[in-house]
Enzyme design. Sequence first.
Site, PDB file in Angstrom:
ATOM      1  N   GLY A  46       0.774  -1.251   0.000  1.00 43.49           N
ATOM      2  CA  GLY A  46       0.000   0.000   0.000  1.00 43.49           C
ATOM      3  C   GLY A  46       0.798   1.290   0.000  1.00 43.49           C
ATOM      4  O   GLY A  46       0.359   2.283  -0.560  1.00 43.49           O
ATOM      5  N   GLU A 101       4.033   4.500   6.160  1.00 46.10           N
ATOM      6  CA  GLU A 101       2.824   3.662   6.095  1.00 46.10           C
ATOM      7  C   GLU A 101       1.725   4.347   5.303  1.00 46.10           C
ATOM      8  O   GLU A 101       1.611   5.572   5.320  1.00 46.10           O
ATOM      9  CB  GLU A 101       2.312   3.390   7.522  1.00 46.10           C
ATOM     10  N   ASP A 102       0.935   3.551   4.639  1.00 44.05           N
ATOM     11  CA  ASP A 102      -0.203   4.092   3.908  1.00 44.05           C
ATOM     12  C   ASP A 102      -1.325   4.474   4.861  1.00 44.05           C
ATOM     13  O   ASP A 102      -1.770   5.606   4.911  1.00 44.05           O
ATOM     14  CB  ASP A 102      -0.710   3.088   2.863  1.00 44.05           C
ATOM     15  N   ASP A 105      -5.043   1.483  10.646  1.00 46.96           N
ATOM     16  CA  ASP A 105      -6.409   1.043  10.907  1.00 46.96           C
ATOM     17  C   ASP A 105      -6.442   0.575  12.368  1.00 46.96           C
ATOM     18  O   ASP A 105      -6.613   1.381  13.278  1.00 46.96           O
ATOM     19  CB  ASP A 105      -6.739  -0.058   9.888  1.00 46.96           C
ATOM     20  N   PHE A 154     -13.912   1.621   4.972  1.00 45.95           N
ATOM     21  CA  PHE A 154     -12.914   1.032   4.092  1.00 45.95           C
ATOM     22  C   PHE A 154     -12.716   1.965   2.904  1.00 45.95           C
ATOM     23  O   PHE A 154     -13.676   2.416   2.292  1.00 45.95           O
ATOM     24  CB  PHE A 154     -13.333  -0.359   3.624  1.00 45.95           C
ATOM     25  N   VAL A 155     -11.449   2.276   2.622  1.00 42.87           N
ATOM     26  CA  VAL A 155     -11.146   3.256   1.571  1.00 42.87           C
ATOM     27  C   VAL A 155     -10.224   2.657   0.509  1.00 42.87           C
ATOM     28  O   VAL A 155      -9.520   1.676   0.763  1.00 42.87           O
ATOM     29  CB  VAL A 155     -10.498   4.530   2.167  1.00 42.87           C
ATOM     30  N   ASP A 161      -5.831  -0.693  -1.811  1.00 41.40           N
ATOM     31  CA  ASP A 161      -6.615  -1.556  -2.688  1.00 41.40           C
ATOM     32  C   ASP A 161      -7.836  -2.155  -1.994  1.00 41.40           C
ATOM     33  O   ASP A 161      -7.931  -2.168  -0.765  1.00 41.40           O
ATOM     34  CB  ASP A 161      -5.746  -2.726  -3.151  1.00 41.40           C
TER      35      ASP A 161
HETATM   36  P1  IMP Z   1      -3.811  -2.350  10.658  1.00 45.06           P
HETATM   37  O1  IMP Z   1      -2.804  -3.368  11.083  1.00 45.06           O
HETATM   38  O2  IMP Z   1      -5.210  -2.750  11.048  1.00 45.06           O
HETATM   39  O3  IMP Z   1      -3.491  -0.946  11.102  1.00 45.06           O
HETATM   40  O4  IMP Z   1      -3.875  -2.409   9.088  1.00 45.06           O
HETATM   41  C1  IMP Z   1      -2.930  -1.813   8.335  1.00 45.06           C
HETATM   42  C2  IMP Z   1      -2.916  -2.262   6.897  1.00 45.06           C
HETATM   43  O5  IMP Z   1      -4.182  -2.759   6.429  1.00 45.06           O
HETATM   44  C3  IMP Z   1      -2.644  -1.035   6.062  1.00 45.06           C
HETATM   45  O6  IMP Z   1      -1.273  -0.817   5.938  1.00 45.06           O
HETATM   46  C4  IMP Z   1      -3.339  -1.345   4.757  1.00 45.06           C
HETATM   47  O7  IMP Z   1      -2.470  -2.022   3.894  1.00 45.06           O
HETATM   48  C5  IMP Z   1      -4.501  -2.215   5.155  1.00 45.06           C
HETATM   49  N1  IMP Z   1      -5.738  -1.414   5.293  1.00 45.06           N
HETATM   50  C6  IMP Z   1      -6.280  -0.936   6.425  1.00 45.06           C
HETATM   51  N2  IMP Z   1      -7.391  -0.226   6.186  1.00 45.06           N
HETATM   52  C7  IMP Z   1      -7.550  -0.242   4.838  1.00 45.06           C
HETATM   53  C8  IMP Z   1      -8.534   0.358   3.944  1.00 45.06           C
HETATM   54  O8  IMP Z   1      -9.506   1.042   4.334  1.00 45.06           O
HETATM   55  N3  IMP Z   1      -8.336   0.131   2.610  1.00 45.06           N
HETATM   56  C9  IMP Z   1      -7.309  -0.610   2.124  1.00 45.06           C
HETATM   57  N4  IMP Z   1      -6.366  -1.164   2.920  1.00 45.06           N
HETATM   58  C10 IMP Z   1      -6.487  -0.996   4.259  1.00 45.06           C
HETATM   59 MG    MG Z   2      -0.113  -1.514   4.433  1.00 46.86          MG
END
Ligand code: IMP
Ligand code: MG
Length: 178
Positions: A46, A101-102, A105, A154-155, A161
Amino acid sequence: MTDHSSNIGNVLLTEEQIQNKVKELGQRITQDYQGKRPLLVGVLKGAFIFMADLLREIDLDCEVDFMAVSSYGAATRSSGVVRIIKDLDIDLQGKDVIIVEDIIDSGLTLSYLRKNLQARNPDSLEICAIFIKEGLQKANEPVKYEGFHIPPDFVIGYGLDAAEKYRGLKYLAQYVQE
Ligand code: IMP
Ligand code: MG
């Protein structure tokens, strides 16, 4: 090209808004790392677009490396399980590392990465994330360079993606399930 537009919902952030923010983050990093050569660590897949834009807004000689981790598979919910798919090539000893980081979440990916990279003895370690979902963090990581706070939907777009689609959109949009 196939028309996937039915899944593209409201635009949350335009290309111009995103680019202005990336410029601002690049300027801050440029000021904060004067006389240093930061190592940007991009989290694949991402972050590849943000990383490319950010790198070109930092007026310093940077190094780059990538890590690939997986916490989602094809699902749209975080499983909390982080798997390293590709590790770094560069030794972090003595480096000023910025994790790029992208989106944050649950924050579980970042929490895992920070511990993992900290254990490799960098001189410093900070986090730069372009999108942060409001109110969803299960693990609270201090993020020094923050882009936008966005609603917990979700975006897609700007590298993000849904089942490998829409990464190339220049804006950030809500994802509409069919
Ligand atoms: P986390 O571990 O829950 O913070 O998730 C992080 C990873 O999940 C991000 O680096 C993204 O690659 C993916 N992700 C989280 N939310 C989204 C979203 O809304 N759209 C697409 N990818 C997401
Ligand atoms: Mg990611």
